[in-house]
Design a protein around this motif. Structure first.
Motif, mmCIF file in Angstrom:
data_model
loop_
_atom_site.group_PDB
_atom_site.id
_atom_site.type_symbol
_atom_site.label_atom_id
_atom_site.label_comp_id
_atom_site.label_asym_id
_atom_site.label_seq_id
_atom_site.Cartn_x
_atom_site.Cartn_y
_atom_site.Cartn_z
ATOM 1 N N THR A 148 16.408 -24.753 2.295
ATOM 2 C CA THR A 148 16.384 -25.816 1.292
ATOM 3 C C THR A 148 15.789 -27.090 1.879
ATOM 4 O OG1 THR A 148 18.613 -26.478 1.911
ATOM 5 C CG2 THR A 148 18.406 -24.891 0.135
ATOM 6 N N HIS A 149 15.749 -28.146 1.063
ATOM 7 C CA HIS A 149 15.253 -29.469 1.473
ATOM 8 C C HIS A 149 13.783 -29.419 1.845
ATOM 9 C CE1 HIS A 149 19.246 -31.203 1.333
ATOM 10 N NE2 HIS A 149 19.685 -30.201 2.080
ATOM 11 N N GLY A 150 12.977 -28.983 0.909
ATOM 12 C CA GLY A 150 11.541 -28.990 1.139
ATOM 13 C C GLY A 150 10.976 -27.587 1.132
ATOM 14 N N GLN A 151 9.672 -27.514 0.923
ATOM 15 C CA GLN A 151 9.021 -26.220 0.837
ATOM 16 C C GLN A 151 8.586 -25.782 2.229
ATOM 17 O OE1 GLN A 151 5.662 -26.307 -1.728
ATOM 18 N NE2 GLN A 151 5.906 -24.184 -2.333
ATOM 19 N N HIS A 152 8.965 -24.549 2.590
ATOM 20 C CA HIS A 152 8.623 -24.020 3.904
ATOM 21 C C HIS A 152 7.967 -22.661 3.734
ATOM 22 C CE1 HIS A 152 11.078 -27.176 5.599
ATOM 23 N NE2 HIS A 152 12.119 -26.758 4.915
ATOM 24 N N ASN A 153 7.099 -22.336 4.657
ATOM 25 C CA ASN A 153 6.463 -21.022 4.601
ATOM 26 C C ASN A 153 6.758 -20.208 5.857
ATOM 27 O OD1 ASN A 153 4.970 -22.473 6.361
ATOM 28 N ND2 ASN A 153 2.965 -21.935 5.531
ATOM 29 N N ARG A 154 7.697 -20.645 6.672
ATOM 30 C CA ARG A 154 8.015 -19.933 7.904
ATOM 31 C C ARG A 154 9.512 -19.633 7.993
ATOM 32 N NH1 ARG A 154 4.606 -19.392 11.827
ATOM 33 N NH2 ARG A 154 6.209 -19.495 13.427
ATOM 34 N N LEU A 155 10.112 -19.231 6.887
ATOM 35 C CA LEU A 155 11.560 -19.046 6.864
ATOM 36 C C LEU A 155 12.003 -17.870 7.732
ATOM 37 C CD1 LEU A 155 12.313 -19.610 3.094
ATOM 38 C CD2 LEU A 155 12.767 -21.153 4.978
ATOM 39 N N ARG A 156 11.269 -16.765 7.692
ATOM 40 C CA ARG A 156 11.682 -15.562 8.413
ATOM 41 C C ARG A 156 10.759 -15.257 9.586
ATOM 42 N NH1 ARG A 156 15.215 -12.370 5.173
ATOM 43 N NH2 ARG A 156 14.460 -10.434 6.102
ATOM 44 N N ALA A 157 10.128 -16.286 10.118
ATOM 45 C CA ALA A 157 9.210 -16.121 11.250
ATOM 46 C C ALA A 157 9.997 -15.985 12.546
ATOM 47 C CB ALA A 157 8.267 -17.313 11.328
ATOM 48 N N PRO A 158 9.413 -15.375 13.589
ATOM 49 C CA PRO A 158 10.150 -15.164 14.830
ATOM 50 C C PRO A 158 10.310 -16.413 15.680
ATOM 51 C CG PRO A 158 7.933 -14.288 15.016
ATOM 52 C CD PRO A 158 8.118 -14.705 13.590
ATOM 53 N N GLY A 159 9.458 -17.422 15.491
ATOM 54 C CA GLY A 159 9.527 -18.595 16.362
ATOM 55 C C GLY A 159 8.657 -18.390 17.591
ATOM 56 N N SER A 160 8.994 -19.076 18.668
ATOM 57 C CA SER A 160 8.187 -19.003 19.884
ATOM 58 C C SER A 160 8.319 -17.630 20.535
ATOM 59 C CB SER A 160 8.652 -20.074 20.867
ATOM 60 O OG SER A 160 7.972 -19.931 22.081
ATOM 61 N N ILE A 161 7.214 -17.142 21.124
ATOM 62 C CA ILE A 161 7.249 -15.849 21.810
ATOM 63 C C ILE A 161 6.968 -15.998 23.296
ATOM 64 C CG2 ILE A 161 6.707 -14.513 19.764
ATOM 65 C CD1 ILE A 161 3.826 -14.301 20.831
ATOM 66 N N GLY A 162 6.962 -17.227 23.795
ATOM 67 C CA GLY A 162 6.787 -17.438 25.231
ATOM 68 C C GLY A 162 5.937 -18.656 25.517
ATOM 69 N N ALA A 163 5.844 -19.000 26.797
ATOM 70 C CA ALA A 163 5.061 -20.156 27.220
ATOM 71 C C ALA A 163 3.571 -19.872 27.050
ATOM 72 C CB ALA A 163 5.377 -20.487 28.671
ATOM 73 N N ASN A 196 17.842 -8.938 13.917
ATOM 74 C CA ASN A 196 18.886 -9.879 13.485
ATOM 75 C C ASN A 196 18.586 -11.319 13.875
ATOM 76 O OD1 ASN A 196 20.516 -7.792 12.377
ATOM 77 N ND2 ASN A 196 21.167 -7.276 14.438
ATOM 78 N N PHE A 197 17.305 -11.721 13.847
ATOM 79 C CA PHE A 197 16.958 -13.119 14.089
ATOM 80 C C PHE A 197 17.471 -13.960 12.924
ATOM 81 C CE2 PHE A 197 13.094 -12.992 17.142
ATOM 82 C CZ PHE A 197 13.786 -12.165 17.997
ATOM 83 N N ALA A 198 17.684 -15.242 13.175
ATOM 84 C CA ALA A 198 18.206 -16.133 12.142
ATOM 85 C C ALA A 198 17.108 -16.715 11.271
ATOM 86 C CB ALA A 198 18.989 -17.274 12.786
#
Length: 117
Positions: free
Chosen positions: A43-58, A35-37
Protein backbone atom coordinates in the motif's frame (compact mmCIF):
# COMPACT_ATOMS: atom_id res chain seq x y z
CA UNK A 1 9.39 -62.31 -15.20
CA UNK A 2 9.52 -61.14 -11.61
CA UNK A 3 8.18 -61.61 -8.14
CA UNK A 4 4.73 -60.60 -6.98
CA UNK A 5 4.98 -58.33 -3.95
CA UNK A 6 2.08 -58.62 -1.51
CA UNK A 7 1.18 -56.37 1.40
CA UNK A 8 1.55 -59.23 3.89
CA UNK A 9 5.19 -58.11 4.23
CA UNK A 10 3.89 -55.29 6.43
CA UNK A 11 2.16 -55.46 9.81
CA UNK A 12 -0.35 -53.08 11.35
CA UNK A 13 1.25 -50.55 13.70
CA UNK A 14 4.75 -50.68 12.22
CA UNK A 15 6.46 -47.65 10.70
CA UNK A 16 7.49 -47.25 7.07
CA UNK A 17 9.30 -44.76 4.82
CA UNK A 18 7.51 -43.70 1.63
CA UNK A 19 9.45 -42.31 -1.36
CA UNK A 20 7.84 -40.68 -4.37
CA UNK A 21 8.07 -37.81 -6.84
CA UNK A 22 6.48 -34.63 -5.51
CA UNK A 23 3.88 -32.73 -7.51
CA UNK A 24 5.42 -30.42 -10.12
CA UNK A 25 4.39 -26.77 -9.81
CA UNK A 26 6.14 -25.34 -12.86
CA UNK A 27 8.03 -22.04 -12.88
CA UNK A 28 7.47 -20.18 -9.60
CA UNK A 29 8.74 -16.90 -8.17
CA UNK A 30 10.85 -16.46 -5.06
CA UNK A 31 7.88 -15.73 -2.79
CA UNK A 32 6.24 -19.10 -3.43
CA UNK A 33 9.42 -21.11 -4.01
CA UNK A 34 11.60 -19.85 -1.14
CA UNK A 35 9.12 -18.01 1.13
CA UNK A 36 10.63 -14.57 0.50
CA UNK A 37 8.68 -11.65 1.96
CA UNK A 38 8.84 -9.42 -1.11
CA UNK A 39 10.65 -6.10 -1.42
CA UNK A 40 8.10 -3.36 -0.72
CA UNK A 41 4.84 -2.80 1.06
CA UNK A 42 1.70 -3.28 -0.96
CA UNK A 43 0.00 0.00 0.00
CA UNK A 44 0.89 3.72 0.09
CA UNK A 45 1.75 4.25 -3.53
CA UNK A 46 2.03 2.29 -6.72
CA UNK A 47 4.83 -0.26 -6.85
CA UNK A 48 5.91 -2.71 -9.49
CA UNK A 49 8.40 -4.73 -7.44
CA UNK A 50 6.17 -6.27 -4.77
CA UNK A 51 7.26 -9.89 -5.23
CA UNK A 52 10.79 -9.27 -6.50
CA UNK A 53 13.75 -11.07 -4.89
CA UNK A 54 15.73 -7.93 -4.01
CA UNK A 55 19.51 -7.86 -4.10
CA UNK A 56 21.33 -10.98 -5.32
CA UNK A 57 24.85 -9.98 -4.29
CA UNK A 58 27.54 -7.33 -4.49
CA UNK A 59 28.27 -5.69 -7.86
CA UNK A 60 31.94 -5.13 -8.54
CA UNK A 61 33.87 -7.29 -6.06
CA UNK A 62 32.72 -10.83 -6.75
CA UNK A 63 31.45 -9.80 -10.23
CA UNK A 64 29.20 -12.84 -10.28
CA UNK A 65 26.26 -14.44 -8.54
CA UNK A 66 27.26 -17.18 -6.10
CA UNK A 67 26.09 -20.75 -6.68
CA UNK A 68 23.05 -21.73 -4.65
CA UNK A 69 21.49 -18.25 -4.71
CA UNK A 70 17.78 -18.71 -4.15
CA UNK A 71 15.96 -17.45 -7.21
CA UNK A 72 12.81 -18.06 -9.21
CA UNK A 73 12.69 -21.32 -11.15
CA UNK A 74 11.04 -24.68 -11.52
CA UNK A 75 9.48 -25.99 -8.33
CA UNK A 76 8.43 -29.50 -7.38
CA UNK A 77 8.95 -32.72 -9.29
CA UNK A 78 11.69 -33.81 -6.87
CA UNK A 79 12.31 -37.15 -5.20
CA UNK A 80 10.90 -36.87 -1.67
CA UNK A 81 11.01 -39.36 1.21
CA UNK A 82 8.54 -39.08 4.08
CA UNK A 83 9.78 -41.04 7.07
CA UNK A 84 8.10 -42.72 10.05
CA UNK A 85 4.58 -43.14 8.67
CA UNK A 86 2.47 -45.62 10.59
CA UNK A 87 0.70 -48.52 8.88
CA UNK A 88 -2.93 -48.39 10.04
CA UNK A 89 -4.40 -51.33 8.15
CA UNK A 90 -3.25 -54.19 5.93
CA UNK A 91 -5.93 -55.60 3.59
CA UNK A 92 -4.52 -58.80 2.11
CA UNK A 93 -7.66 -59.61 0.08
CA UNK A 94 -7.45 -56.41 -1.99
CA UNK A 95 -3.66 -56.05 -1.53
CA UNK A 96 -4.08 -52.58 0.02
CA UNK A 97 -1.95 -50.80 2.58
CA UNK A 98 -3.43 -47.92 4.63
CA UNK A 99 -0.79 -45.47 5.85
CA UNK A 100 -1.32 -42.55 8.24
CA UNK A 101 0.13 -39.29 6.91
CA UNK A 102 1.03 -37.41 3.75
CA UNK A 103 2.33 -39.38 0.78
CA UNK A 104 4.47 -37.51 -1.80
CA UNK A 105 3.17 -37.25 -5.36
CA UNK A 106 -0.02 -36.88 -7.31
CA UNK A 107 -2.97 -39.25 -7.16
CA UNK A 108 -2.37 -42.66 -8.73
CA UNK A 109 1.40 -42.08 -8.82
CA UNK A 110 3.95 -44.76 -7.95
CA UNK A 111 5.63 -44.79 -4.55
CA UNK A 112 8.27 -46.93 -2.87
CA UNK A 113 7.43 -48.19 0.62
CA UNK A 114 10.29 -49.36 2.84
CA UNK A 115 10.14 -50.88 6.28
CA UNK A 116 11.53 -48.61 8.97
CA UNK A 117 14.04 -50.20 11.33
Amino acid sequence: MGDVVKVNLFAEGEFVDVTGTSKGKGFQGVVKRHNFAGVMQATHGQHNRLRAPGSIGAGSDPSRVFKGMRMAGRMGGDKVTVQNLQVLKVDEEQNLLVVKGAIPGAKNSYVIIRKWN
